[in-house]
Write an enzyme that holds these catalytic residues in place. Structure first.
Site, PDB file in Angstrom:
ATOM      1  N   TYR A  10       0.866  -1.185   0.000  1.00  0.00           N
ATOM      2  CA  TYR A  10       0.000   0.000   0.000  1.00  0.00           C
ATOM      3  C   TYR A  10       0.903   1.235   0.000  1.00  0.00           C
ATOM      4  O   TYR A  10       1.869   1.296   0.764  1.00  0.00           O
ATOM      5  CB  TYR A  10      -0.896  -0.021   1.256  1.00  0.00           C
ATOM      6  CG  TYR A  10      -2.119   0.855   1.141  1.00  0.00           C
ATOM      7  CD1 TYR A  10      -3.126   0.560   0.228  1.00  0.00           C
ATOM      8  CD2 TYR A  10      -2.263   1.988   1.939  1.00  0.00           C
ATOM      9  CE1 TYR A  10      -4.249   1.362   0.114  1.00  0.00           C
ATOM     10  CE2 TYR A  10      -3.386   2.795   1.834  1.00  0.00           C
ATOM     11  CZ  TYR A  10      -4.372   2.474   0.925  1.00  0.00           C
ATOM     12  OH  TYR A  10      -5.484   3.274   0.810  1.00  0.00           O
ATOM     13  N   PHE A  69      -9.584   7.599  -7.395  1.00  0.00           N
ATOM     14  CA  PHE A  69      -9.987   8.298  -6.161  1.00  0.00           C
ATOM     15  C   PHE A  69      -9.240   7.668  -4.994  1.00  0.00           C
ATOM     16  O   PHE A  69      -9.256   6.439  -4.830  1.00  0.00           O
ATOM     17  CB  PHE A  69     -11.504   8.160  -5.914  1.00  0.00           C
ATOM     18  CG  PHE A  69     -11.911   8.722  -4.581  1.00  0.00           C
ATOM     19  CD1 PHE A  69     -12.258  10.061  -4.464  1.00  0.00           C
ATOM     20  CD2 PHE A  69     -11.896   7.931  -3.431  1.00  0.00           C
ATOM     21  CE1 PHE A  69     -12.601  10.596  -3.220  1.00  0.00           C
ATOM     22  CE2 PHE A  69     -12.224   8.472  -2.190  1.00  0.00           C
ATOM     23  CZ  PHE A  69     -12.583   9.803  -2.094  1.00  0.00           C
TER      24      PHE A  69
HETATM   25  P1  NDP Z   1     -15.560  -4.722   2.141  1.00  0.00           P
HETATM   26  O1  NDP Z   1     -14.604  -5.694   2.744  1.00  0.00           O
HETATM   27  O2  NDP Z   1     -16.700  -4.219   2.938  1.00  0.00           O
HETATM   28  O3  NDP Z   1     -16.177  -5.365   0.794  1.00  0.00           O
HETATM   29  C1  NDP Z   1     -15.416  -5.957  -0.215  1.00  0.00           C
HETATM   30  C2  NDP Z   1     -16.257  -5.990  -1.492  1.00  0.00           C
HETATM   31  O4  NDP Z   1     -15.485  -6.462  -2.585  1.00  0.00           O
HETATM   32  C3  NDP Z   1     -17.488  -6.891  -1.408  1.00  0.00           C
HETATM   33  O5  NDP Z   1     -18.534  -6.214  -2.065  1.00  0.00           O
HETATM   34  C4  NDP Z   1     -17.061  -8.120  -2.220  1.00  0.00           C
HETATM   35  O6  NDP Z   1     -18.146  -8.760  -2.828  1.00  0.00           O
HETATM   36  C5  NDP Z   1     -16.233  -7.447  -3.296  1.00  0.00           C
HETATM   37  N1  NDP Z   1     -15.276  -8.345  -3.949  1.00  0.00           N
HETATM   38  C6  NDP Z   1     -14.266  -9.019  -3.378  1.00  0.00           C
HETATM   39  N2  NDP Z   1     -13.571  -9.715  -4.311  1.00  0.00           N
HETATM   40  C7  NDP Z   1     -14.192  -9.476  -5.493  1.00  0.00           C
HETATM   41  C8  NDP Z   1     -13.977  -9.917  -6.831  1.00  0.00           C
HETATM   42  N3  NDP Z   1     -12.970 -10.742  -7.144  1.00  0.00           N
HETATM   43  N4  NDP Z   1     -14.814  -9.487  -7.794  1.00  0.00           N
HETATM   44  C9  NDP Z   1     -15.849  -8.659  -7.495  1.00  0.00           C
HETATM   45  N5  NDP Z   1     -16.093  -8.188  -6.248  1.00  0.00           N
HETATM   46  C10 NDP Z   1     -15.287  -8.605  -5.268  1.00  0.00           C
HETATM   47  O7  NDP Z   1     -14.667  -3.558   1.567  1.00  0.00           O
HETATM   48  P2  NDP Z   1     -14.645  -1.975   1.808  1.00  0.00           P
HETATM   49  O8  NDP Z   1     -15.961  -1.391   1.575  1.00  0.00           O
HETATM   50  O9  NDP Z   1     -13.936  -1.682   3.064  1.00  0.00           O
HETATM   51  O10 NDP Z   1     -13.698  -1.562   0.590  1.00  0.00           O
HETATM   52  C11 NDP Z   1     -14.112  -1.808  -0.740  1.00  0.00           C
HETATM   53  C12 NDP Z   1     -12.988  -1.367  -1.674  1.00  0.00           C
HETATM   54  O11 NDP Z   1     -12.819   0.018  -1.548  1.00  0.00           O
HETATM   55  C13 NDP Z   1     -11.620  -1.993  -1.355  1.00  0.00           C
HETATM   56  O12 NDP Z   1     -10.959  -2.232  -2.577  1.00  0.00           O
HETATM   57  C14 NDP Z   1     -10.921  -0.876  -0.588  1.00  0.00           C
HETATM   58  O13 NDP Z   1      -9.523  -0.969  -0.665  1.00  0.00           O
HETATM   59  C15 NDP Z   1     -11.465   0.316  -1.338  1.00  0.00           C
HETATM   60  N6  NDP Z   1     -11.395   1.590  -0.628  1.00  0.00           N
HETATM   61  C16 NDP Z   1     -10.722   2.587  -1.243  1.00  0.00           C
HETATM   62  C17 NDP Z   1     -10.642   3.829  -0.715  1.00  0.00           C
HETATM   63  C18 NDP Z   1      -9.931   4.897  -1.468  1.00  0.00           C
HETATM   64  O14 NDP Z   1      -9.798   6.008  -0.967  1.00  0.00           O
HETATM   65  N7  NDP Z   1      -9.480   4.614  -2.670  1.00  0.00           N
HETATM   66  C19 NDP Z   1     -11.233   4.121   0.605  1.00  0.00           C
HETATM   67  C20 NDP Z   1     -12.013   3.019   1.157  1.00  0.00           C
HETATM   68  C21 NDP Z   1     -12.059   1.791   0.566  1.00  0.00           C
HETATM   69  P3  NDP Z   1     -18.591 -10.266  -2.432  1.00  0.00           P
HETATM   70  O15 NDP Z   1     -19.586 -10.116  -1.322  1.00  0.00           O
HETATM   71  O16 NDP Z   1     -19.206 -10.752  -3.679  1.00  0.00           O
HETATM   72  O17 NDP Z   1     -17.354 -11.018  -2.018  1.00  0.00           O
END
Ligand code: NDP
Length: 364
Positions: free
Chosen positions: A57, A300
């Site tokens: 990261y 973002f």
């Molecule tokens: P969560 O742990 O709450 O959720 C993860 C999500 O990813 C679920 O919807 C899951 O769906 C989905 N997912 C996992 N693997 C896959 C895949 N191979 N294909 C499709 N969907 C998938 O995560 P957060 O809400 O905490 O974070 C979500 C994303 O946002 C992360 O990538 C995180 O790093 C990013 N983020 C970025 C920020 C930024 O400033 N850029 C700030 C906050 C978060 P399923 O239920 O189907 O497994």
């Protein structure tokens, strides 16, 4: 003297291989005049916390010997809710019992207690203060411990880039059942913006669709397969036609084919913001969508956006607190694990392992 515990790492790698519990003393009878002592009420495991420990990261805490580790080390975690238990003689903005969250990232929130300069923390109303101020609701530990990253990300992505017309325009997002996704759909609802959420298919799909629509306010929920089906675009077009607006913003945290199909849903001059890459696949925008619809794609990152704009952070945080206190916003539910006083590193490594089953929150 307080014996504190922190979950630390002195080299990067898989959390189960590198995290260890470090115990250290905090002299709470001799707190420096500009400092406070806080105890942790809760701290979650976010995807970026795991990536930090893995060393992949871009924003990472420095490894130091500040806590008395034999090797330079950092404490895991970026978000958390704390309660002030001691206040230095020169500190005016905090008193014992106040709740607070780290002002910046890389604080190291996977720990039982911390001694820090008071400016490293930002105050939030505790339940008594909310009640005394006549608020309808007070913050819960879950809400406070997860307030700094996901709700702010959702709010800023929806408000900082594109002007959306309430009642008319649409936002489309993938990862709609992620914590960020649940905040996006709720905030879109509050702002009057229509929302299509894309989720992966599963056995109990209907239960998830019902939850996202009824509890979190998503207007439409579709599967990855429907998202990628060219014919399904006509269905989407008919929804958009009905409101007289356009799909102006796409929020992508998945990548790959899912993101390509998301970009195809955008109208003229639409913007796709990519904020995550859960599938580890690159983002490909179809050439025609770029040229003829002038769709743009941008990244973002909440850390970068707020790093140099503390005012924007404060305003955004205040807005989220207000919605929580009004009862307009619900926390994206976490799986709460109570720290039982045993091995703290084990508690967090188990939570990391379980994070694929949903957000994990350690409460103290
Ligand atoms: P969560 O742990 O709450 O959720 C993860 C999500 O990813 C679920 O919807 C899951 O769906 C989905 N997912 C996992 N693997 C896959 C895949 N191979 N294909 C499709 N969907 C998938 O995560 P957060 O809400 O905490 O974070 C979500 C994303 O946002 C992360 O990538 C995180 O790093 C990013 N983020 C970025 C920020 C930024 O400033 N850029 C700030 C906050 C978060 P399923 O239920 O189907 O497994």
């Amino acid at each position: 003297m307080i014996t504190a515990q922190a979950v630390a790492y002195s080299k990067y790698g898989e959390p189960k291989d590198v995290l260890f519990t470090h115990k250290y003393e905090i002299d709470d009878d001799n707190v420096p005049s500009d400092s406070i002592v806080v105890k942790t009420l809760g701290s979650p495991v976010n995807p970026s916390d795991i990536n930090q420990v893995q060393g992949v990261y871009p924003s990472r805490p420095e490894l130091t010997k500040e806590l008395g580790t034999s090797e330079p080390a950092a404490v895991g975690g970026n978000e958390g809710l704390f309660e002030v238990i001691k206040v230095g003689s020169g500190v005016s903005q905090f008193k014992v019992g106040d709740w607070c969250v780290p002002t910046s990232v890389n604080f190291g929130t996977w720990r039982t207690h911390a001694l820090c300069a008071s400016e490293k923390m930002t105050k939030l109303n505790n339940p008594t203060q909310s009640k005394n101020a006549g608020k309808k609701h007070s913050l819960t530990v879950d809400q406070g411990a997860t307030i700094s990253v996901n709700p702010l990300t959702a709010l800023l992505m929806l408000t900082h880039y594109v002007k959306l017309q309430p009642g008319k325009d649409w936002v489309v997002q993938n990862g709609a059942n992620s914590a960020v996704g649940k905040f996006v759909s709720q905030i879109a609802k509050i702002l009057g913006i229509n929302l299509i959420g894309v989720v992966r298919d599963r056995d109990n799909l209907q239960a998830l669709v019902d939850e996202l629509q009824q509890e979190y306010g998503a207007d439409k929920v579709i599967t990855e397969e429907q998202n990628e089906l060219r014919d399904f675009s006509n269905e989407v077009k008919s929804w958009v036609k009905e409101t007289g607006g356009d799909v102006k913003l796409a929020l992508n945290c998945v990548g790959g084919k899912n993101a390509t199909a998301l970009a195809r849903k955008l109208g003229q001059d639409g913007l796709m913001l990519t904020y995550g890459g859960m599938s580890f696949q690159p983002v490909i925008i179809p050439t025609a969508v770029h040229i003829f619809k002038n769709v743009t794609s941008s990244g973002f990152w909440v850390t970068a956006l707020l790093k140099n704009d503390p005012e924007l952070k404060k305003r955004s945080l205040d807005q989220i607190v207000e919605w929580y206190e009004n009862g307009q916003l619900k926390v994206a539910k976490s799986n709460e694990v109570k720290f039982d006083g045993s091995d703290l590193a084990k508690v967090y490594t188990d939570a990391v392992a379980n994070s694929k089953q949903g957000k994990q929150l350690i409460v103290y």
